[in-house]
Write an enzyme that holds these catalytic residues in place. Structure first.
Site, PDB file in Angstrom:
ATOM      1  N   GLY A 157      29.212  33.117  48.435  1.00 35.49           N
ATOM      2  CA  GLY A 157      28.311  32.590  47.418  1.00 35.49           C
ATOM      3  C   GLY A 157      29.056  32.263  46.139  1.00 35.49           C
ATOM      4  O   GLY A 157      30.277  32.074  46.135  1.00 35.49           O
ATOM      5  N   ILE A 194      29.888  34.050  43.488  1.00 34.85           N
ATOM      6  CA  ILE A 194      30.901  35.009  43.018  1.00 34.85           C
ATOM      7  C   ILE A 194      32.183  34.913  43.837  1.00 34.85           C
ATOM      8  O   ILE A 194      33.273  34.745  43.268  1.00 34.85           O
ATOM      9  CB  ILE A 194      30.322  36.431  43.005  1.00 34.85           C
ATOM     10  CG1 ILE A 194      29.277  36.551  41.892  1.00 34.85           C
ATOM     11  CG2 ILE A 194      31.430  37.470  42.814  1.00 34.85           C
ATOM     12  CD1 ILE A 194      28.444  37.810  41.956  1.00 34.85           C
ATOM     13  N   THR A 236      32.344  45.030  45.493  1.00 28.26           N
ATOM     14  CA  THR A 236      31.640  44.827  44.221  1.00 28.26           C
ATOM     15  C   THR A 236      30.231  44.287  44.470  1.00 28.26           C
ATOM     16  O   THR A 236      29.622  43.722  43.563  1.00 28.26           O
ATOM     17  CB  THR A 236      32.407  43.838  43.316  1.00 28.26           C
ATOM     18  OG1 THR A 236      32.663  42.632  44.049  1.00 28.26           O
ATOM     19  CG2 THR A 236      33.728  44.425  42.837  1.00 28.26           C
ATOM     20  N   SER A 237      29.721  44.436  45.696  1.00 30.38           N
ATOM     21  CA  SER A 237      28.390  43.896  46.016  1.00 30.38           C
ATOM     22  C   SER A 237      27.337  44.988  45.928  1.00 30.38           C
ATOM     23  O   SER A 237      26.801  45.255  44.852  1.00 30.38           O
ATOM     24  CB  SER A 237      28.406  43.227  47.395  1.00 30.38           C
ATOM     25  OG  SER A 237      28.754  44.146  48.414  1.00 30.38           O
ATOM     26  N   ARG A 238      27.046  45.644  47.043  1.00 32.93           N
ATOM     27  CA  ARG A 238      26.106  46.761  47.093  1.00 32.93           C
ATOM     28  C   ARG A 238      26.713  47.854  47.957  1.00 32.93           C
ATOM     29  O   ARG A 238      27.292  47.569  49.004  1.00 32.93           O
ATOM     30  CB  ARG A 238      24.750  46.321  47.677  1.00 32.93           C
ATOM     31  CG  ARG A 238      23.902  45.505  46.727  1.00 32.93           C
ATOM     32  CD  ARG A 238      23.378  46.355  45.570  1.00 32.93           C
ATOM     33  NE  ARG A 238      22.482  45.618  44.691  1.00 32.93           N
ATOM     34  CZ  ARG A 238      22.871  44.938  43.629  1.00 32.93           C
ATOM     35  NH1 ARG A 238      24.155  44.887  43.316  1.00 32.93           N
ATOM     36  NH2 ARG A 238      21.988  44.311  42.881  1.00 32.93           N
ATOM     37  N   GLU A 241      24.153  56.291  43.877  1.00 29.16           N
ATOM     38  CA  GLU A 241      24.765  56.299  42.549  1.00 29.16           C
ATOM     39  C   GLU A 241      23.901  57.097  41.581  1.00 29.16           C
ATOM     40  O   GLU A 241      22.669  57.017  41.657  1.00 29.16           O
ATOM     41  CB  GLU A 241      24.927  54.852  42.050  1.00 29.16           C
ATOM     42  CG  GLU A 241      25.822  54.017  42.933  1.00 29.16           C
ATOM     43  CD  GLU A 241      25.831  52.536  42.571  1.00 29.16           C
ATOM     44  OE1 GLU A 241      25.157  52.151  41.586  1.00 29.16           O
ATOM     45  OE2 GLU A 241      26.505  51.758  43.273  1.00 29.16           O
ATOM     46  N   HIS A 273      29.786  51.024  38.829  1.00 27.35           N
ATOM     47  CA  HIS A 273      28.869  49.882  38.942  1.00 27.35           C
ATOM     48  C   HIS A 273      28.866  49.079  37.635  1.00 27.35           C
ATOM     49  O   HIS A 273      27.818  48.801  37.047  1.00 27.35           O
ATOM     50  CB  HIS A 273      27.456  50.355  39.272  1.00 27.35           C
ATOM     51  CG  HIS A 273      26.625  49.298  39.937  1.00 27.35           C
ATOM     52  ND1 HIS A 273      25.687  49.567  40.894  1.00 27.35           N
ATOM     53  CD2 HIS A 273      26.601  47.941  39.781  1.00 27.35           C
ATOM     54  CE1 HIS A 273      25.107  48.439  41.297  1.00 27.35           C
ATOM     55  NE2 HIS A 273      25.652  47.441  40.636  1.00 27.35           N
ATOM     56  N   ALA A 333      30.859  46.112  37.344  1.00 25.03           N
ATOM     57  CA  ALA A 333      31.388  44.759  37.555  1.00 25.03           C
ATOM     58  C   ALA A 333      30.523  43.685  36.913  1.00 25.03           C
ATOM     59  O   ALA A 333      31.022  42.658  36.468  1.00 25.03           O
ATOM     60  CB  ALA A 333      31.542  44.483  39.047  1.00 25.03           C
TER      61      ALA A 333
END
Length: 332
Positions: free
Chosen positions: A154, A156, A234-236, A265, A284, A286
């Site tokens: 996508g 990013i 760096t996504s989920r 988290e 978290h 980013a």
């Protein structure tokens, strides 16, 4: 005159000034809440016309109790806090903010790639503990000529692809939803997930959390990776099977990981990842810059304004299947 009731279900900012500026209108009653449970959301939002959501659960149970809601917007790219199918069935627009932090997350992924491959955090730790010896960082491999595998392509990861070109990395991509021609035009190679895992020196994850992506990087994938490979996420957090990752790291199946997100988290104090020198962890962060934080909040509020004040679909409508159920005009 009846007022539209707009509820912020929960928020972790110092104030809500951006949201209030966007939604400052005689016809809007603005309500700030700090809901944590389904019951709390229902109690506050039952008669709301719009919700702005961060982490509070907007489940099917919650949506069933919303008598007047027309739009739910979320602070963020992912909408995993919202049952979008239930919202669609009830004729509620769901909107996100997919573009607010595309540079920040790509920059952070690049920072994790460079930080891990050059062993920056590890070397810093040793120096501060009184050890001045380059050998503590061995082995370090030259970055140029190595292979970066992007899981997802996508906005990013496409940005990251552009940022790594001057570093001489070869980029391969797994994304079944992006045409091979598009990937090739961006100077990358389209591959299967299995091939990506086998070939990549660095595997960087960039997919949203959905039913189909939860745990998609697990034991099978780690078992195919190179022993010197590093995982970047760096996504989920739940996209990666964390137990499988810990096993892979402990057993030497892969060389390391650099993670901005985790399954749960904040990280628990006894988590095994905390004791691993070959793992970099960030909280978290980013998505964050001062500019992206403001943009996120403004655009989330604008999604509500689109529907209530302009009678239009939100610019970033997620559940496009809701269109036949509504008579809003297209966003312009």
């Amino acid at each position: 005159m009846k007022k539209w009731r707009v509820v912020v279900t929960d928020w972790e900012y110092e104030d809500l000034r951006y949201e209030q500026e966007v939604l400052h209108h005689d016809s809007i009653e603005f309500i700030a809440a700090q809901c944590r449970t389904e019951e709390e959301v229902i109690a506050v939002c039952r008669d709301a016309d719009a919700l702005i959501n961060q982490y509070a659960p907007i489940s099917a149970k919650v949506i069933a109790a919303l008598d007047n809601c027309k739009v739910i917007t979320r602070y963020g790219v992912g909408v995993d806090t919202i049952d979008t199918e239930a919202a669609t069935e009830k004729g509620i627009c769901v909107a996100n903010v997919p573009d607010y932090c595309k540079d920040e997350v790509a920059d952070h992924a690049l920072a994790l790639i460079l930080g891990w491959t050059r062993k920056v955090a590890l070397a810093n730790q040793y120096v501060k503990n009184g050890v001045w010896d380059f050998k503590v960082a061995k082995p370090i491999y030259r970055l140029r000529g190595r292979i970066l595998g992007l899981v997802g392509f996508g906005m990013i990861p496409q940005g990251l692809n552009e940022k790594v070109k001057p570093l001489g990395l070869e980029v391969i991509v797994y994304d079944p939803y992006v045409p091979e021609e598009t990937i090739r035009r961006k100077g990358a190679e389209s591959v299967t997930l299995d091939e990506l895992c086998k070939r990549a020196d660095i595997v960087s994850v960039h997919v949203p959390l959905t039913k189909s992506t939860a745990g998609m990087i697990g034991r099978d994938q780690f078992g195919q990776m190179k022993q010197e490979a590093v995982l970047i996420n760096t996504s989920r957090g739940p996209v990666v099977d964390e137990d499988a990752l810990v096993e892979a790291l402990s057993g030497g199946l892969i060389a390391g990981a650099a993670l901005d997100v985790l399954e749960k988290e904040p990280i628990r104090p006894d988590h095994p990842l905390l004791s691993m020198d070959h793992v970099i962890l960030t909280p978290h962060v980013a998505w964050y810059s001062e500019e992206s934080a403001a943009e996120l909040r403004i655009k989330a509020a604008m999604g509500v304004a689109d529907v209530l004040l302009r009678g239009a679909y939100p610019k970033y409508l997620v559940n496009k299947q809701v269109r036949p159920l509504l008579s809003l005009r297209d966003h312009t």
